[in-house]
Design a protein around this motif. Sequence first.
Motif, PDB file in Angstrom:
ATOM      1  N   TRP A  53     -24.131 -22.792  11.590  1.00 50.91           N
ATOM      2  CA  TRP A  53     -23.658 -23.953  12.348  1.00 50.91           C
ATOM      3  C   TRP A  53     -23.025 -23.520  13.669  1.00 50.91           C
ATOM      4  CZ3 TRP A  53     -25.040 -28.741  11.808  1.00 50.91           C
ATOM      5  CH2 TRP A  53     -24.305 -29.751  12.416  1.00 50.91           C
ATOM      6  N   ARG A  54     -22.288 -22.411  13.621  1.00 48.79           N
ATOM      7  CA  ARG A  54     -21.694 -21.870  14.849  1.00 48.79           C
ATOM      8  C   ARG A  54     -22.789 -21.437  15.823  1.00 48.79           C
ATOM      9  NH1 ARG A  54     -19.436 -16.431  13.702  1.00 48.79           N
ATOM     10  NH2 ARG A  54     -21.585 -15.844  14.238  1.00 48.79           N
TER      11      ARG A  54
ATOM     12  N   THR B 249     -22.345 -14.287  22.211  1.00 44.85           N
ATOM     13  CA  THR B 249     -22.494 -13.045  21.445  1.00 44.85           C
ATOM     14  C   THR B 249     -21.550 -13.097  20.256  1.00 44.85           C
ATOM     15  OG1 THR B 249     -22.986 -11.788  23.465  1.00 44.85           O
ATOM     16  CG2 THR B 249     -22.377 -10.537  21.505  1.00 44.85           C
ATOM     17  N   GLY B 250     -22.117 -13.021  19.049  1.00 42.56           N
ATOM     18  CA  GLY B 250     -21.286 -13.118  17.855  1.00 42.56           C
ATOM     19  C   GLY B 250     -20.629 -14.482  17.793  1.00 42.56           C
ATOM     20  N   ASP B 251     -19.300 -14.509  17.774  1.00 41.05           N
ATOM     21  CA  ASP B 251     -18.581 -15.784  17.742  1.00 41.05           C
ATOM     22  C   ASP B 251     -17.907 -16.098  19.076  1.00 41.05           C
ATOM     23  OD1 ASP B 251     -16.625 -13.866  17.711  1.00 41.05           O
ATOM     24  OD2 ASP B 251     -15.439 -14.775  16.109  1.00 41.05           O
ATOM     25  N   VAL B 252     -18.324 -15.397  20.141  1.00 40.68           N
ATOM     26  CA  VAL B 252     -17.732 -15.594  21.464  1.00 40.68           C
ATOM     27  C   VAL B 252     -18.731 -16.263  22.397  1.00 40.68           C
ATOM     28  CG1 VAL B 252     -16.729 -14.470  23.488  1.00 40.68           C
ATOM     29  CG2 VAL B 252     -16.191 -13.616  21.197  1.00 40.68           C
ATOM     30  N   LEU B 253     -18.322 -17.397  22.952  1.00 45.18           N
ATOM     31  CA  LEU B 253     -19.127 -18.129  23.934  1.00 45.18           C
ATOM     32  C   LEU B 253     -18.478 -17.946  25.303  1.00 45.18           C
ATOM     33  CD1 LEU B 253     -21.417 -20.257  24.471  1.00 45.18           C
ATOM     34  CD2 LEU B 253     -19.648 -22.006  24.193  1.00 45.18           C
ATOM     35  N   THR B 254     -19.286 -17.526  26.271  1.00 42.57           N
ATOM     36  CA  THR B 254     -18.774 -17.307  27.629  1.00 42.57           C
ATOM     37  C   THR B 254     -19.395 -18.326  28.565  1.00 42.57           C
ATOM     38  OG1 THR B 254     -18.538 -14.925  27.204  1.00 42.57           O
ATOM     39  CG2 THR B 254     -18.515 -15.638  29.502  1.00 42.57           C
TER      40      THR B 254
ATOM     41  N   PHE C 291     -15.680 -17.332  31.509  1.00 42.50           N
ATOM     42  CA  PHE C 291     -14.522 -17.555  30.640  1.00 42.50           C
ATOM     43  C   PHE C 291     -14.968 -17.471  29.180  1.00 42.50           C
ATOM     44  CE2 PHE C 291     -11.505 -20.255  28.308  1.00 42.50           C
ATOM     45  CZ  PHE C 291     -10.300 -19.676  28.709  1.00 42.50           C
ATOM     46  N   ALA C 292     -14.364 -16.563  28.404  1.00 42.58           N
ATOM     47  CA  ALA C 292     -14.758 -16.326  27.014  1.00 42.58           C
ATOM     48  C   ALA C 292     -13.936 -17.178  26.056  1.00 42.58           C
ATOM     49  CB  ALA C 292     -14.596 -14.845  26.671  1.00 42.58           C
ATOM     50  N   MET C 293     -14.616 -17.807  25.100  1.00 35.26           N
ATOM     51  CA  MET C 293     -13.960 -18.639  24.086  1.00 35.26           C
ATOM     52  C   MET C 293     -14.478 -18.244  22.703  1.00 35.26           C
ATOM     53  SD  MET C 293     -14.323 -22.392  25.917  1.00 35.26           S
ATOM     54  CE  MET C 293     -16.120 -22.229  26.056  1.00 35.26           C
ATOM     55  N   ARG C 294     -13.574 -18.088  21.754  1.00 37.87           N
ATOM     56  CA  ARG C 294     -13.984 -17.806  20.380  1.00 37.87           C
ATOM     57  C   ARG C 294     -14.306 -19.125  19.686  1.00 37.87           C
ATOM     58  NH1 ARG C 294     -11.317 -13.884  19.447  1.00 37.87           N
ATOM     59  NH2 ARG C 294     -12.963 -12.366  19.122  1.00 37.87           N
ATOM     60  N   ILE C 295     -15.487 -19.216  19.102  1.00 36.40           N
ATOM     61  CA  ILE C 295     -15.942 -20.441  18.459  1.00 36.40           C
ATOM     62  C   ILE C 295     -15.640 -20.366  16.961  1.00 36.40           C
ATOM     63  CG2 ILE C 295     -17.894 -21.990  18.054  1.00 36.40           C
ATOM     64  CD1 ILE C 295     -17.049 -21.693  20.987  1.00 36.40           C
ATOM     65  N   ILE C 296     -14.713 -21.211  16.526  1.00 33.76           N
ATOM     66  CA  ILE C 296     -14.377 -21.284  15.109  1.00 33.76           C
ATOM     67  C   ILE C 296     -14.921 -22.593  14.537  1.00 33.76           C
ATOM     68  CG2 ILE C 296     -12.319 -19.863  15.409  1.00 33.76           C
ATOM     69  CD1 ILE C 296     -10.634 -22.401  15.310  1.00 33.76           C
ATOM     70  N   ARG C 297     -14.648 -22.843  13.275  1.00 28.76           N
ATOM     71  CA  ARG C 297     -15.211 -24.020  12.621  1.00 28.76           C
ATOM     72  C   ARG C 297     -14.865 -25.307  13.358  1.00 28.76           C
ATOM     73  NH1 ARG C 297     -13.783 -26.192   6.486  1.00 28.76           N
ATOM     74  NH2 ARG C 297     -14.131 -28.387   6.973  1.00 28.76           N
ATOM     75  N   GLN C 298     -13.611 -25.466  13.780  1.00 22.20           N
ATOM     76  CA  GLN C 298     -13.192 -26.698  14.435  1.00 22.20           C
ATOM     77  C   GLN C 298     -13.900 -26.914  15.771  1.00 22.20           C
ATOM     78  OE1 GLN C 298     -11.186 -24.675  12.812  1.00 22.20           O
ATOM     79  NE2 GLN C 298     -10.258 -25.991  11.264  1.00 22.20           N
ATOM     80  N   CYS C 299     -14.474 -25.845  16.339  1.00 17.62           N
ATOM     81  CA  CYS C 299     -15.170 -25.964  17.627  1.00 17.62           C
ATOM     82  C   CYS C 299     -16.600 -26.468  17.475  1.00 17.62           C
ATOM     83  CB  CYS C 299     -15.207 -24.606  18.330  1.00 17.62           C
ATOM     84  SG  CYS C 299     -13.597 -23.896  18.687  1.00 17.62           S
TER      85      CYS C 299
ATOM     86  N   VAL D  56     -17.583 -28.060  29.662  1.00 15.91           N
ATOM     87  CA  VAL D  56     -16.533 -28.498  30.586  1.00 15.91           C
ATOM     88  C   VAL D  56     -15.250 -27.692  30.359  1.00 15.91           C
ATOM     89  CG1 VAL D  56     -15.049 -30.425  31.239  1.00 15.91           C
ATOM     90  CG2 VAL D  56     -17.481 -30.815  30.810  1.00 15.91           C
ATOM     91  N   THR D  57     -14.903 -27.473  29.073  1.00 16.03           N
ATOM     92  CA  THR D  57     -13.693 -26.726  28.759  1.00 16.03           C
ATOM     93  C   THR D  57     -13.777 -25.297  29.287  1.00 16.03           C
ATOM     94  OG1 THR D  57     -13.425 -28.032  26.737  1.00 16.03           O
ATOM     95  CG2 THR D  57     -12.147 -26.007  26.892  1.00 16.03           C
ATOM     96  N   GLY D  58     -14.957 -24.675  29.152  1.00 15.87           N
ATOM     97  CA  GLY D  58     -15.138 -23.319  29.658  1.00 15.87           C
ATOM     98  C   GLY D  58     -14.991 -23.245  31.168  1.00 15.87           C
TER      99      GLY D  58
END
Length: 337
Positions: free
Chosen positions: A44-45, A66-71, A75-83, A128-130
């Motif tokens: 899902w991620r 890459t992995g669980d990081v969306l850039t 700007f790098a963001m870690r994508i967790i379940r709530q994302c 937009v957040t990124g």
Amino acid sequence: MTDAAQTQSAKGHPGTFFAIAFIWCTITAVTLLGNLPEGYWTAWRNLTMAVTTALGTVLGIATSGTGDVLTVNGFAMRIIRQCTAADYIVIVASAMLLYVRHRIGYRLLGVVVAVPVIVLANACRLMVTGVIGSVSVAAFNLFHDYLWVIAFALLVFSIWKFWVDGGFSVSKDTARRVGQVIAVSLAAYALLLLLREPYGKVLAATSSTFYRLLSHETLSAIILDGEVMVYRGAEVVIPLDNMMEQVNQAIYLGLMFPLQKKGDWQMAGMTLFGAGFIFVLSAFFITMGCLQAVASGELGLFSFLAIGSVVHLALPMSIYWIIASLRSPGPEAEVSL
């Protein structure tokens, strides 16, 4: 037609039975989802990141995952379940499937259409957040933690509302009411943000009272430490909650505003009662999370918050449905959102 369907059809909107069933089903669904293999959440991620990356390509914004990081835009963001917007999908699917006024085929069609809409909207949110994060980290925190939660919750409610009505007819009256809900929600949140410290201290004191009654730990307390609720015991300090309750109140007040009529003090009183109920229930959730943290450590708290986050998102809509169903019947009953 069942009694529940008759109740829902009476005023064209759900009632108390629907609201309670909705909360119960969302809790059950998210609990079951929490027990799924980790591979499900990884897939899902990955879908969330793939859709966002594709959107970035279309818009010409540098996006990679890459992995669980969306850039996004550097700007790098870690994508967790709530994302991943999985919680919002549970909410809208539950609300559609439980609305027995419509036939099962239409309910299933609503879910089939709503899921990709939410997935795409979530990709836009991440994009937009990124971009905002690449300009200002402080602005990123405000948008990511609070404003997007309000916006997405109102989006989910709007999708459900338009589906219930069988379509969306754009009119000045509809546009005005939607604008009212958005404006009041944002204004209410801004006010609560200004009153964050005194409001948070009262919420913490209420949570402490509940905790002491349930645990019999008279020397322990739940306090507000900056922007976080914290449990402070004799030998341990545990961060608990970041006051999402303010977001719930803002959404609830926004939804309730179109129901207010000049001189209708009964509705005004019921609206305030609902806000008080959300406050007390939020204090109780903080208390239950504290009990889980003390008994089971960080893992127990994390599991509880995963369920509690969905309840928080669903709560404003549920209280709105209950109060709207209790209002006196009349011509104004047909103009509510």
